[in-house]
Every structure is written in structure tokens, then in C-alpha cells.
Motif scaffolding. Sequence first.
Motif, mmCIF file in Angstrom:
data_model
loop_
_atom_site.group_PDB
_atom_site.id
_atom_site.type_symbol
_atom_site.label_atom_id
_atom_site.label_comp_id
_atom_site.label_asym_id
_atom_site.label_seq_id
_atom_site.Cartn_x
_atom_site.Cartn_y
_atom_site.Cartn_z
ATOM 1 N N THR A 71 0.905 -1.113 -0.007
ATOM 2 C CA THR A 71 -0.214 -0.032 -0.060
ATOM 3 C C THR A 71 0.995 1.240 -0.078
ATOM 4 O O THR A 71 0.636 2.239 -0.760
ATOM 5 N N TRP A 72 2.023 1.249 0.808
ATOM 6 C CA TRP A 72 2.688 2.569 0.906
ATOM 7 C C TRP A 72 3.559 2.619 -0.523
ATOM 8 O O TRP A 72 3.554 3.821 -1.103
ATOM 9 N N ARG A 73 3.938 1.639 -1.097
ATOM 10 C CA ARG A 73 4.525 1.794 -2.474
ATOM 11 C C ARG A 73 3.741 2.099 -3.452
ATOM 12 O O ARG A 73 3.963 2.930 -4.208
ATOM 13 N N ALA A 74 2.421 1.951 -3.468
ATOM 14 C CA ALA A 74 1.404 2.114 -4.499
ATOM 15 C C ALA A 74 0.944 3.767 -4.146
ATOM 16 O O ALA A 74 0.696 4.333 -5.117
ATOM 17 N N ASN A 75 1.042 4.365 -3.103
ATOM 18 C CA ASN A 75 0.565 5.576 -2.787
ATOM 19 C C ASN A 75 1.914 6.739 -2.489
ATOM 20 O O ASN A 75 1.360 7.788 -2.482
ATOM 21 N N ALA A 76 2.691 6.189 -2.162
ATOM 22 C CA ALA A 76 3.904 7.367 -1.763
ATOM 23 C C ALA A 76 4.247 7.921 -2.893
ATOM 24 O O ALA A 76 4.619 7.434 -4.096
ATOM 25 N N THR A 77 4.794 9.412 -2.787
ATOM 26 C CA THR A 77 5.119 10.052 -3.911
ATOM 27 C C THR A 77 6.724 9.684 -4.182
ATOM 28 O O THR A 77 7.231 9.268 -3.266
ATOM 29 N N TYR A 78 7.153 10.457 -5.283
ATOM 30 C CA TYR A 78 8.715 9.986 -5.428
ATOM 31 C C TYR A 78 9.481 10.718 -4.341
ATOM 32 O O TYR A 78 10.453 10.149 -3.893
ATOM 33 N N ARG A 79 8.863 11.937 -4.012
ATOM 34 C CA ARG A 79 9.501 12.692 -2.868
ATOM 35 C C ARG A 79 9.707 12.092 -1.549
ATOM 36 O O ARG A 79 10.639 11.939 -0.947
ATOM 37 N N VAL A 80 8.679 11.260 -1.069
ATOM 38 C CA VAL A 80 8.492 10.435 0.128
ATOM 39 C C VAL A 80 9.417 9.325 0.013
ATOM 40 O O VAL A 80 9.935 9.001 1.098
ATOM 41 N N LYS A 81 9.280 8.541 -1.161
ATOM 42 C CA LYS A 81 10.221 7.542 -1.208
ATOM 43 C C LYS A 81 11.602 7.862 -1.443
ATOM 44 O O LYS A 81 12.585 7.181 -0.778
ATOM 45 N N ALA A 82 12.032 9.110 -1.789
ATOM 46 C CA ALA A 82 13.536 9.360 -1.871
ATOM 47 C C ALA A 82 13.855 9.733 -0.207
ATOM 48 O O ALA A 82 14.916 9.535 0.075
ATOM 49 N N LEU A 83 12.786 10.626 0.392
ATOM 50 C CA LEU A 83 13.408 10.735 1.800
ATOM 51 C C LEU A 83 13.207 9.375 2.564
ATOM 52 O O LEU A 83 14.297 9.156 3.655
ATOM 53 N N ARG A 84 12.416 8.399 2.282
ATOM 54 C CA ARG A 84 12.717 7.100 3.356
ATOM 55 C C ARG A 84 13.944 6.453 2.628
ATOM 56 O O ARG A 84 14.756 5.984 3.705
ATOM 57 N N LEU A 85 14.464 6.774 1.545
ATOM 58 C CA LEU A 85 15.880 5.836 1.233
ATOM 59 C C LEU A 85 16.878 6.738 1.837
ATOM 60 O O LEU A 85 17.838 6.201 2.400
ATOM 61 N N LEU A 86 16.791 8.070 2.001
ATOM 62 C CA LEU A 86 17.754 8.834 2.788
ATOM 63 C C LEU A 86 17.839 8.416 4.210
ATOM 64 O O LEU A 86 18.818 8.050 4.675
ATOM 65 N N LYS A 87 16.735 8.430 4.571
ATOM 66 C CA LYS A 87 16.549 7.842 6.174
ATOM 67 C C LYS A 87 17.083 6.463 6.429
ATOM 68 O O LYS A 87 17.811 6.504 7.439
ATOM 69 N N ASP A 88 16.824 5.632 5.325
ATOM 70 C CA ASP A 88 17.270 4.159 5.751
ATOM 71 C C ASP A 88 18.816 4.077 5.616
ATOM 72 O O ASP A 88 19.585 3.552 6.223
ATOM 73 N N THR A 89 19.531 5.022 4.461
ATOM 74 C CA THR A 89 20.561 4.785 4.601
ATOM 75 C C THR A 89 21.632 5.625 5.628
ATOM 76 O O THR A 89 22.333 4.758 6.100
ATOM 77 N N VAL A 90 20.982 6.617 6.036
ATOM 78 C CA VAL A 90 21.762 7.301 7.301
ATOM 79 C C VAL A 90 21.504 6.224 8.513
ATOM 80 O O VAL A 90 22.498 6.265 9.346
ATOM 81 N N GLY A 91 20.417 5.899 8.637
ATOM 82 C CA GLY A 91 20.131 4.823 9.723
ATOM 83 C C GLY A 91 21.006 3.339 9.694
ATOM 84 O O GLY A 91 21.367 2.878 10.846
ATOM 85 N N PHE A 92 21.331 3.197 8.552
ATOM 86 C CA PHE A 92 22.019 1.959 8.335
ATOM 87 C C PHE A 92 23.700 2.359 8.841
ATOM 88 O O PHE A 92 24.263 1.336 9.473
ATOM 89 N N PHE A 93 24.122 3.456 8.694
ATOM 90 C CA PHE A 93 25.686 3.685 9.065
ATOM 91 C C PHE A 93 25.217 4.276 10.334
ATOM 92 O O PHE A 93 26.436 4.200 11.280
#
Length: 93
Positions: A71-93
Motif C-alpha cells: 500500500t505504501w509503495r502504491a501511494n507514496a510520492t517520489y519525494r516521500v520514497k526518496a526521503l525514506r531511502l535517505l533516512k534508511d541509508t543514514v540509519g544503516f550507518f
Amino acid sequence: MTPRHERRYSKLLRVARVRDDGWLPQYEAARQLDIAVFRVGVLIACGHLVPTENASGSAGVTITSVQAEKTWRANATYRVKALRLLKDTVGFF
């Protein structure tokens, strides 16, 4: 080496056991999300999918978390997906 479908979380994580109707193996979750099985592991590590075991102790994820991710993947905007990727990347390190 243990086949992937027979692996368990018990040595790595403390997870709840659920009935078979509330559980999906990782390869099935990957198929439903149209991603690689490795990516399912990343989503678990980032907290987007909930790891669990079925009654026999096989590792997988909850069906509700897979449905929420779809559901999240179907409804999330490109901007929200990019922010999630950034957050996950920072959280990984």
C-alpha cells in the motif's frame, strides 16, 4: 548450508511466532512486492517489514506488514520514497 526456506530467526532475532495464515516466507513476500529476496532482508532491517516465524519455526514476515508495504509503495510520492531511502541509508550507518 541450510536451504533458505528452512532458515530460522531464532539465533539472530527475537521474533513472535504466528499461525500459518499470518505468515509469508521471504521469497513469497519478495514475489508479492516484486523485489529481490535480499531487499526483503533490507526492509526487515530497516523496520518496514515485521519478521516472524510460523508454527514450525521457519523464518518469514507477517502478511500485514507486506500488505502495508504494498500500500505504501502504491501511494507514496517520489519525494516521500526518496526521503525514506535517505533516512534508511543514514540509519544503516
